[in-house]
Design an enzyme around this catalytic site. Structure first.
Site, PDB file in Angstrom:
ATOM      1  N   LYS A  71       0.802  -1.235   0.000  1.00 40.00           N
ATOM      2  CA  LYS A  71       0.000   0.000   0.000  1.00 40.00           C
ATOM      3  C   LYS A  71       0.833   1.281   0.000  1.00 40.00           C
ATOM      4  O   LYS A  71       0.392   2.304  -0.504  1.00 40.00           O
ATOM      5  CB  LYS A  71      -0.953   0.002   1.204  1.00 40.00           C
ATOM      6  CG  LYS A  71      -2.140  -0.934   1.038  1.00 40.00           C
ATOM      7  CD  LYS A  71      -3.068  -0.827   2.234  1.00 40.00           C
ATOM      8  CE  LYS A  71      -4.467  -1.258   1.850  1.00 40.00           C
ATOM      9  NZ  LYS A  71      -5.448  -1.016   2.907  1.00 40.00           N
ATOM     10  N   ASP A 108     -10.711   3.366   1.622  1.00 42.92           N
ATOM     11  CA  ASP A 108     -11.009   2.618   2.854  1.00 42.92           C
ATOM     12  C   ASP A 108     -11.755   3.461   3.887  1.00 42.92           C
ATOM     13  O   ASP A 108     -12.774   3.036   4.432  1.00 42.92           O
ATOM     14  CB  ASP A 108      -9.716   2.087   3.484  1.00 42.92           C
ATOM     15  CG  ASP A 108      -9.176   0.863   2.761  1.00 42.92           C
ATOM     16  OD1 ASP A 108      -9.958   0.170   2.081  1.00 42.92           O
ATOM     17  OD2 ASP A 108      -7.965   0.598   2.891  1.00 42.92           O
TER      18      ASP A 108
END
Ligand code: ATR
Length: 280
Positions: A71, A108
């Site tokens: 990420k 997210d």
């Protein structure tokens, strides 16, 4: 809008990726909308990340999700990263643009916020103070997204206080660091309690926190979805708080990604929830 005539491929880049529920979600939506395509798992070890990302456009991929440990590492491989993902310091979605360049996003935190609003439409990030437990990557996504959506006071508490301090410095003055030992005292007036630690997930010890001081009107969210109800969510539900597990985050973060890759904003239907439930 994405080209719907050619077979569209998207997938998840991670190491490992085997336990992800994302294929169930995206392949359900592809079938539901009659879009020819497939969402696949791409187990990519760290030393092959660069080659994998460089090949995405050439292979005709529409984009991908990104999970641990890539990420952060993917940042220098992208042509642009949107502001929120930059503030979060992590990318969870990549879109291959028509010209083959790559854009990174992070859905997210917004997915988590949407799942809270689905559970309690009266709640908004600015209706009252928020206490977030934990200061890892998941916490940072949630805190930065809450701030971007107008939260006025976000208390962050973590066993390792310096990590909470780092989030406060990265996100802004609405973030207040609370000592881990003071987490119960910080509950008295909150409108949202969010668990972003790994405590309470399968195989981990439970989160230790008494909810005695928590207002009954407060929402309680947990980013964990295995198990579907963590001990802290069970305790909150029993005393009458509205609770939300991490499945809502997973489902809601996937919607804008699917839209960017396949040109349709999909819905979270009972049939999709059933398909996910069948994987447990
Ligand atoms: P993620 O990417 O899911 O956020 P992470 O970065 O490993 O995962 O973060 C895990 C979080 O759970 C951290 O806030 C961690 O606290 P530390 O920063 O002090 O490690 C928290 N956590 C894990 N085990 C814990 C424990 N036994 N007690 C308190 N906090 C714990």
């Amino acid at each position: 809008m994405a080209d719907q005539k050619s077979f569209g491929i998207a997938g998840l880049l991670g190491w490992p990726v085997a336990h992800s529920r994302s294929p169930v979600i995206h392949n359900h939506w592809l079938a539901e909308h009659g879009i020819p395509g497939r969402y696949m798992l791409f187990p990519v070890p760290p030393e092959k990340l660069e080659a994998a990302v460089r090949g995405m456009a050439a292979l005709g991929l529409r984009g991908c999700n990104v999970t641990t440990p890539h990420k952060q590492a993917i940042f220098p491989l992208l042509d642009r990263v949107d502001d929120l993902a930059r503030r979060i310091g992590a990318v969870n979605t990549v879109v291959v643009e028509k010209d083959g360049t790559l854009t990174g996003f992070n859905n997210d935190g917004n997915g988590f916020i949407q799942s809270l609003r689905d559970a309690d439409p009266k709640w908004r990030p600015d209706v009252g103070p928020i206490l977030v437990l934990g200061a890892g990557g998941a916490s940072r996504a949630v805190v930065a997204s809450l701030a971007a959506q107008g939260a006025k006071e976000i208390r962050v508490t973590n066993r390792t206080q310096e990590k909470a301090q780092e989030i406060a410095e990265a996100v802004g003055p609405m973030v207040k660091v609370v000592a881990w030992s003071d987490r119960e005292a910080a509950l008295g007036d909150v409108a949202l309690l969010a668990n972003a630690t790994s405590l309470g997930s399968a195989g981990k010890p439970p989160l230790e926190i008494s909810l005695d001081r928590l207002p009954k009107a407060a929402l309680v969210g947990d980013l964990i979805y295995v198990p579907p109800e963590t001990p802290v969510l069970a305790a909150a539900r029993i005393r009458g708080n509205v609770t939300v597990n991490g499945l809502g985050l997973l489902l809601n973060q996937a919607r804008p990604a699917f839209n960017a890759w396949f040109g349709v904003m999909p819905e979270i239907t009972p049939a999709l929830r059933q398909a996910i439930a069948a994987t447990f």
